[in-house]
Design a protein around this motif. Structure first.
Motif, PDB file in Angstrom:
ATOM      1  N   PRO A  12       0.760  -1.201   0.205  1.00  8.71           N
ATOM      2  CA  PRO A  12       0.059  -0.011   0.070  1.00  8.71           C
ATOM      3  C   PRO A  12       0.845   1.278   0.126  1.00  8.71           C
ATOM      4  O   PRO A  12       0.610   2.185  -0.715  1.00  8.71           O
ATOM      5  CB  PRO A  12      -0.888  -0.209   1.289  1.00  8.71           C
ATOM      6  N   LEU A  13       1.964   1.435   0.774  1.00 11.57           N
ATOM      7  CA  LEU A  13       2.510   2.630   0.713  1.00 11.57           C
ATOM      8  C   LEU A  13       3.508   2.756  -0.518  1.00 11.57           C
ATOM      9  O   LEU A  13       3.760   3.639  -1.059  1.00 11.57           O
ATOM     10  CB  LEU A  13       3.895   2.147   2.023  1.00 11.57           C
ATOM     11  N   PHE A  14       3.676   1.609  -1.231  1.00 10.91           N
ATOM     12  CA  PHE A  14       4.335   1.727  -2.570  1.00 10.91           C
ATOM     13  C   PHE A  14       3.413   2.291  -3.549  1.00 10.91           C
ATOM     14  O   PHE A  14       3.822   3.318  -4.365  1.00 10.91           O
ATOM     15  CB  PHE A  14       4.965   0.534  -3.118  1.00 10.91           C
ATOM     16  N   GLN A  15       2.232   1.860  -3.436  1.00 14.08           N
ATOM     17  CA  GLN A  15       1.323   2.539  -4.343  1.00 14.08           C
ATOM     18  C   GLN A  15       0.721   3.785  -4.151  1.00 14.08           C
ATOM     19  O   GLN A  15       0.524   4.505  -4.973  1.00 14.08           O
ATOM     20  CB  GLN A  15      -0.151   1.613  -4.267  1.00 14.08           C
ATOM     21  N   GLY A  16       0.828   4.195  -2.843  1.00 13.93           N
ATOM     22  CA  GLY A  16       0.724   5.527  -2.460  1.00 13.93           C
ATOM     23  C   GLY A  16       1.635   6.424  -2.915  1.00 13.93           C
ATOM     24  O   GLY A  16       1.547   7.526  -3.488  1.00 13.93           O
ATOM     25  N   MET A  17       3.226   5.947  -2.980  1.00 14.03           N
ATOM     26  CA  MET A  17       4.231   6.686  -3.622  1.00 14.03           C
ATOM     27  C   MET A  17       4.044   6.975  -4.820  1.00 14.03           C
ATOM     28  O   MET A  17       4.299   8.144  -5.323  1.00 14.03           O
ATOM     29  CB  MET A  17       5.453   6.145  -3.188  1.00 14.03           C
ATOM     30  N   CYS A  18       3.453   6.021  -5.723  1.00  8.84           N
ATOM     31  CA  CYS A  18       3.533   6.077  -7.158  1.00  8.84           C
ATOM     32  C   CYS A  18       2.312   7.230  -7.358  1.00  8.84           C
ATOM     33  O   CYS A  18       2.492   8.207  -8.251  1.00  8.84           O
ATOM     34  CB  CYS A  18       3.071   4.607  -7.629  1.00  8.84           C
ATOM     35  N   THR A  19       1.211   7.080  -6.681  1.00  4.64           N
ATOM     36  CA  THR A  19       0.302   8.144  -6.644  1.00  4.64           C
ATOM     37  C   THR A  19       0.701   9.571  -6.342  1.00  4.64           C
ATOM     38  O   THR A  19       0.258  10.687  -7.077  1.00  4.64           O
ATOM     39  CB  THR A  19      -1.081   8.062  -5.867  1.00  4.64           C
ATOM     40  N   THR A  20       1.509   9.797  -5.108  1.00  3.36           N
ATOM     41  CA  THR A  20       2.093  10.971  -4.760  1.00  3.36           C
ATOM     42  C   THR A  20       3.167  11.548  -6.237  1.00  3.36           C
ATOM     43  O   THR A  20       2.909  12.679  -6.565  1.00  3.36           O
ATOM     44  CB  THR A  20       3.005  10.805  -3.786  1.00  3.36           C
ATOM     45  N   LEU A  21       3.869  10.528  -6.664  1.00  5.84           N
ATOM     46  CA  LEU A  21       4.709  11.125  -7.696  1.00  5.84           C
ATOM     47  C   LEU A  21       3.639  11.590  -8.909  1.00  5.84           C
ATOM     48  O   LEU A  21       4.091  12.339  -9.651  1.00  5.84           O
ATOM     49  CB  LEU A  21       5.603   9.820  -8.211  1.00  5.84           C
ATOM     50  N   SER A 172      -2.505   6.609   2.385  1.00  5.58           N
ATOM     51  CA  SER A 172      -2.356   5.226   2.573  1.00  5.58           C
ATOM     52  C   SER A 172      -1.774   4.951   4.158  1.00  5.58           C
ATOM     53  O   SER A 172      -2.298   4.065   4.651  1.00  5.58           O
ATOM     54  CB  SER A 172      -1.250   4.841   1.617  1.00  5.58           C
ATOM     55  N   ALA A 173      -0.771   5.883   4.465  1.00  6.90           N
ATOM     56  CA  ALA A 173      -0.074   5.569   5.745  1.00  6.90           C
ATOM     57  C   ALA A 173      -1.457   5.743   6.819  1.00  6.90           C
ATOM     58  O   ALA A 173      -1.431   5.133   7.844  1.00  6.90           O
ATOM     59  CB  ALA A 173       0.902   6.664   6.214  1.00  6.90           C
ATOM     60  N   ASN A 174      -2.282   6.839   6.593  1.00  6.53           N
ATOM     61  CA  ASN A 174      -3.215   7.137   7.594  1.00  6.53           C
ATOM     62  C   ASN A 174      -4.332   5.777   7.750  1.00  6.53           C
ATOM     63  O   ASN A 174      -4.823   5.391   8.784  1.00  6.53           O
ATOM     64  CB  ASN A 174      -3.869   8.425   7.294  1.00  6.53           C
ATOM     65  N   GLU A 175      -4.619   5.358   6.407  1.00 10.57           N
ATOM     66  CA  GLU A 175      -5.470   3.937   6.408  1.00 10.57           C
ATOM     67  C   GLU A 175      -4.763   2.962   6.943  1.00 10.57           C
ATOM     68  O   GLU A 175      -5.598   2.229   7.799  1.00 10.57           O
ATOM     69  CB  GLU A 175      -5.545   4.042   4.850  1.00 10.57           C
ATOM     70  N   LEU A 176      -3.601   2.584   6.884  1.00 11.52           N
ATOM     71  CA  LEU A 176      -2.843   1.538   7.669  1.00 11.52           C
ATOM     72  C   LEU A 176      -2.672   1.775   8.942  1.00 11.52           C
ATOM     73  O   LEU A 176      -3.104   0.911   9.924  1.00 11.52           O
ATOM     74  CB  LEU A 176      -1.369   1.632   7.023  1.00 11.52           C
ATOM     75  N   ARG A 177      -2.762   2.975   9.459  1.00 10.16           N
ATOM     76  CA  ARG A 177      -2.503   3.420  10.831  1.00 10.16           C
ATOM     77  C   ARG A 177      -3.756   3.080  11.624  1.00 10.16           C
ATOM     78  O   ARG A 177      -4.023   2.215  12.685  1.00 10.16           O
ATOM     79  CB  ARG A 177      -2.198   4.720  11.126  1.00 10.16           C
ATOM     80  N   LEU A 184       3.629   5.158  14.992  1.00 11.10           N
ATOM     81  CA  LEU A 184       4.987   5.760  14.952  1.00 11.10           C
ATOM     82  C   LEU A 184       5.990   5.106  13.723  1.00 11.10           C
ATOM     83  O   LEU A 184       6.356   5.958  12.791  1.00 11.10           O
ATOM     84  CB  LEU A 184       5.768   5.246  16.147  1.00 11.10           C
ATOM     85  N   GLU A 185       5.693   3.997  13.411  1.00  8.49           N
ATOM     86  CA  GLU A 185       6.488   3.289  12.234  1.00  8.49           C
ATOM     87  C   GLU A 185       5.769   3.918  10.762  1.00  8.49           C
ATOM     88  O   GLU A 185       6.470   4.157   9.995  1.00  8.49           O
ATOM     89  CB  GLU A 185       6.183   1.748  12.197  1.00  8.49           C
ATOM     90  N   MET A 186       4.453   4.111  10.790  1.00  6.60           N
ATOM     91  CA  MET A 186       3.860   4.431   9.608  1.00  6.60           C
ATOM     92  C   MET A 186       4.265   5.931   9.303  1.00  6.60           C
ATOM     93  O   MET A 186       4.828   5.897   8.117  1.00  6.60           O
ATOM     94  CB  MET A 186       2.390   4.457   9.723  1.00  6.60           C
ATOM     95  N   ILE A 192      10.495   9.461   5.676  1.00  9.29           N
ATOM     96  CA  ILE A 192      11.634   9.195   5.249  1.00  9.29           C
ATOM     97  C   ILE A 192      11.576   9.061   3.788  1.00  9.29           C
ATOM     98  O   ILE A 192      12.482   9.401   2.868  1.00  9.29           O
ATOM     99  CB  ILE A 192      12.401   7.540   5.682  1.00  9.29           C
ATOM    100  N   ILE A 193      10.520   8.523   3.199  1.00  7.51           N
ATOM    101  CA  ILE A 193      10.200   8.312   1.798  1.00  7.51           C
ATOM    102  C   ILE A 193      10.212   9.823   1.328  1.00  7.51           C
ATOM    103  O   ILE A 193      10.744   9.933   0.005  1.00  7.51           O
ATOM    104  CB  ILE A 193       9.083   7.624   1.408  1.00  7.51           C
ATOM    105  N   TYR A 194       9.473  10.690   1.812  1.00  5.31           N
ATOM    106  CA  TYR A 194       9.376  12.333   1.390  1.00  5.31           C
ATOM    107  C   TYR A 194      10.834  12.748   1.387  1.00  5.31           C
ATOM    108  O   TYR A 194      11.146  13.463   0.477  1.00  5.31           O
ATOM    109  CB  TYR A 194       8.369  12.994   2.233  1.00  5.31           C
TER     110      TYR A 194
END
Length: 238
Positions: A12-21, A172-177, A184-186, A192-194
């Motif tokens: 999910p985070l990878f897909q979220g990063m693709c959407t962000t880009l 995506s991070a908020n949904e996973l949380r 914290l980890e999310m 770090i990705i940003y």
């Protein structure tokens, strides 16, 4: 150490990063094209054109991007204009950032020594040729450092799209949380990705700066103008 959250959140985070880009690249293209145009209009000889460009810059620079995106997403449908969340994100972030880029373009053009522009006028270069061959090549290295800042700002600003339900990195991070916890980890992970994405953008613009650097001419201003006129004349006759 329990790393089960990492396995569950990686995709999910990878897909979220693709959407962000995707949001970032669409927005920055719109922002750059409109920003260059509005920046040039800010230097128009017509006071009316300059005034319209000034109003545009002040409006989109002064209004919060959150207000703009809510207005575009919730108010425009009431007027019969329906846009997808992705198109809404591109337009709102692109228009907002174009106001800042317009000021960068205006400042870069104004930083070009007046004598060189006068020298190009003296040899009867057209305004378009002056802009393409004299002004822009010298203004570009000046504009790149602040433009790099706007690239990073645009990347960070993409997080607002999570407010209208577009599944970017923050959403995506908020949904996973919400579903698996590990707040914290999310949020540390997406931070770090940003940071890595911003670092890559900064390195890219530094590379462009080295490629577009213009070495200063030595000697007096008069000599500079004479050498520029000579080089331009030789370039046009070749």
């Amino acid at each position: 150490m329990d790393l089960s959250w990492l396995e569950a959140s990686a995709s999910p985070l990878f897909q979220g990063m693709c959407t962000t880009l995707l949001v970032f690249f669409g927005s920055i293209i719109i922002a750059t094209v409109i920003g260059v145009l509005v920046g040039a209009l800010r230097l128009s000889r017509s006071s009316i054109v300059r005034g319209i460009a000034w109003v545009y810059v002040e409006f989109f620079r002064g209004v919060s991007v959150i207000v703009l995106i809510f207005w575009a997403f919730f108010v425009l449908p009431l007027l019969g204009i329906h846009l997808s969340t992705l198109v809404t994100s591109w337009l709102v972030i692109g228009l907002n950032q174009s106001a800042f880029i317009a000021e960068i373009v205006r400042g870069g053009i104004q930083a070009v020594p007046r004598g060189q522009i006068e020298a190009s006028i003296a040899i009867n270069l057209s305004p378009l040729t002056r802009l393409r061959n004299i002004v822009f090549p010298q203004a570009l290295p000046i504009m790149l450092p602040p433009y790099a800042n706007q690239l990073v700002n645009t990347l960070k600003e993409t997080a607002v799209v999570s407010l209208i339900g577009l599944a970017d990195l923050t959403f995506s991070a908020n949904e996973l949380r919400t579903h698996i916890g590990h707040s914290l980890e999310m949020f540390l992970s997406i931070g770090i990705i940003y940071l890595l994405l911003a670092y890559l953008l900064t390195q890219l613009t530094k590379w462009l700066e080295t490629k577009t650097r213009v070495e200063p001419l030595r000697g007096s201003s008069a000599n500079k103008n004479r050498r520029l006129s000579k080089s331009l004349t030789e370039g046009l006759s070749s």
